[in-house]
Design a protein around this motif. Structure first.
Motif, short mmCIF file in Angstrom:
data_model
loop_
_atom_site.label_atom_id
_atom_site.label_comp_id
_atom_site.label_asym_id
_atom_site.label_seq_id
_atom_site.Cartn_x
_atom_site.Cartn_y
_atom_site.Cartn_z
N LEU B 3 0.87 -1.18 0.00
CA LEU B 3 0.00 0.00 0.00
C LEU B 3 0.90 1.23 0.00
N LEU B 4 0.60 2.16 -0.88
CA LEU B 4 1.35 3.42 -0.90
C LEU B 4 0.61 4.39 0.01
N LEU B 5 1.27 4.81 1.09
CA LEU B 5 0.59 5.68 2.06
C LEU B 5 0.74 7.14 1.68
N LEU B 6 -0.36 7.86 1.71
CA LEU B 6 -0.38 9.28 1.39
C LEU B 6 -0.70 10.08 2.65
N ALA B 97 2.40 -2.66 14.11
CA ALA B 97 1.57 -1.84 13.23
C ALA B 97 0.83 -2.73 12.23
N SER B 98 1.51 -3.74 11.72
CA SER B 98 0.87 -4.59 10.70
C SER B 98 -0.24 -5.44 11.31
N LEU B 99 -0.19 -5.66 12.62
CA LEU B 99 -1.22 -6.47 13.28
C LEU B 99 -2.34 -5.63 13.87
N GLY B 100 -2.31 -4.30 13.65
CA GLY B 100 -3.46 -3.48 14.00
C GLY B 100 -3.57 -3.08 15.47
N VAL B 101 -2.43 -3.06 16.17
CA VAL B 101 -2.43 -2.58 17.55
C VAL B 101 -2.67 -1.07 17.57
N LEU B 135 2.36 -0.61 8.31
CA LEU B 135 1.09 -0.26 7.68
C LEU B 135 1.13 -0.56 6.18
N GLU B 136 2.23 -0.19 5.54
CA GLU B 136 2.38 -0.45 4.10
C GLU B 136 2.28 -1.95 3.81
N THR B 141 -4.01 1.96 7.39
CA THR B 141 -3.70 3.40 7.35
C THR B 141 -3.63 4.00 8.75
N HIS B 142 -3.95 3.19 9.76
CA HIS B 142 -4.07 3.73 11.12
C HIS B 142 -2.73 3.64 11.85
N LEU B 143 -2.08 4.76 12.07
CA LEU B 143 -0.80 4.76 12.78
C LEU B 143 -1.02 4.49 14.26
N PRO B 144 -0.41 3.44 14.79
CA PRO B 144 -0.50 3.25 16.25
C PRO B 144 0.13 4.45 16.97
N GLU B 145 -0.39 4.71 18.15
CA GLU B 145 0.19 5.75 19.00
C GLU B 145 1.28 5.10 19.85
N VAL B 146 2.46 5.68 19.86
CA VAL B 146 3.56 5.10 20.66
C VAL B 146 4.05 6.13 21.66
#
Lengths: 254, 254
Positions: B3-6, B97-101, B135-136, B141-146
């Motif tokens: 996925l190309l993130l914009l 991130a890839s697992l949707g945390v 995410l890519e 598209t949802h950036l986890p908060e760290v």
């Protein structure tokens, strides 16, 4: 390193073990084990137990070894794994060993880059080193068997049955499938064989051939995972479904 | 890159997107996308869809963007993670991130080496880069908060409730526990919060403090896993127990 692994050739006739090289260096520089201290040890392919340090000098570690306990139970899982890129394989093999997988067949596939076959990571010594790291981590002594096969179709058609056994439940994580992984059959299968594709997945011919050989497709959900993430995710899920955790031996701490 | 993130700043008033830097380079050198080709794109924090290539020249990629679909559902999981060694963190953050945390609090602990705080991996830009990779990969598209917290006890006592929410089921994988992870409560919890310790585990004070704050200990079995293996194993198991996989939309391929 949670377990110091000993090989047959480390043992002297009097039952003590004598180590040199990397493990002796680790014992001296990281563990700083003094004579009299007791280390956790295991014999490759055998029991785990304790090793009392008799001597820990430059390049030589001598231990008085007592091997009394079995290593952790096996996961009952084998992997048919499309050869990942070398960097991923360096992560996958220690994880696979630490999770108690018995056999890994690293197989070529349409989306495996040919250059991977030239990688030093596929050399038997390099593979063994990565597996040993996983065993040392998980306090296991059972080295998984790893085979490398350069031709997908001949392996599946002619060798798979003999190498990976006819009795395993064959599972194919495959994005086009809609069925999730469930306990229905996984929980009671004598063994599980997972066929994990390369980045980009198995091509249709490969997936069809695997399905024709009894692999049941299922979905991991809409997220596309890297192989180094997918492998522990899948092994964790299969372990949970097989309840591959020893029964409670005491009350839950509250 | 699946996925190309914009980002918001990539969009022009006419609805097209204009990319430079690493993503434009990737589109040119790896994807080799010619004008007219359609790429899979997503807007950070928003929808996913398609981007038709209008121009792909040295250092500049222009796309006509249609964002139509939601990203994959969230895992409903947050992590309280003792700061792993930098090399492990570089593997864990993309996986997470890839697992949707949703949220990761990187917290100090007794067995966390002080030097880890000086690592460039903990810099916000570096963390974001690792998360974007995940995410890519997963087409999210949802950036986890760290968050990074240098003091364990004040975080648990004063901040945890506000930051990670009072309604999550709090789970503590902890070797001394005997209870395995079961579906009993995980399946129906509104959220799950996992507290994953450092190599060597939480010290007794830390585990006790977590238990006093509602974390329920459970065992992962006798195998001691590296944090980069334990995190995907645990997230995979929680996802399975929560049945966090969309319902079947069609027949199982046979």
């Amino acid at each position: 390193m949670n377990l110091l692994l000993l090989f047959d050739e480390d043992f002297l006739p009097d039952g003590t073990a004598r180590l040199t090289g990397r493990r002796a260096q680790h014992a001296r520089e990281v563990l700083r084990a003094e004579p009299g201290e007791v280390l956790r040890v295991g014999r490759v392919g055998g029991l785990v137990g304790t090793g009392e340090v008799l001597e820990n000098s430059a390049g030589l570690l001598r231990l008085s070894v007592q091997l009394t306990e079995p290593p952790p139970p096996r996961a009952g899982v084998d992997l048919l794994l499309a050869i990942p890129r070398p960097k991923a394989l360096k992560k996958v093999l220690p994880a696979v060993a630490s999770l108690g997988v018995d056999r890994v067949v690293l197989v070529n596939a349409a989306r495996v880059e040919k250059s991977y076959f030239d990688s030093k990571v596929l050399a038997p010594d390099f593979i063994q080193e990565l597996l040993l790291q996983g065993l040392e981590q998980a306090r296991d002594t059972h080295l998984p068997e790893v085979l490398v096969r350069e031709r997908f179709r001949p392996f599946v058609e002619d060798e798979l049955e003999a190498v990976l056994g006819p009795r395993a439940l064959r599972l194919l994580p495959h994005p086009p499938a809609h069925q999730p992984l469930t306990a229905t059959r996984v929980g009671t299968a004598p063994r599980v064989l997972l066929a994990i594709g390369p980045d980009g997945g198995w091509v249709p011919f490969e997936a069809s051939l695997l399905e024709a050989h009894g692999f049941q497709p299922f979905t991991l959900g809409p997220r596309i995972l890297r192989v180094e993430t997918a492998v522990p995710v899948l092994l964790g899920q299969v372990a949970l479904l097989r309840d591959n955790i020893p029964p409670p031996e005491g009350p839950l701490r509250t």
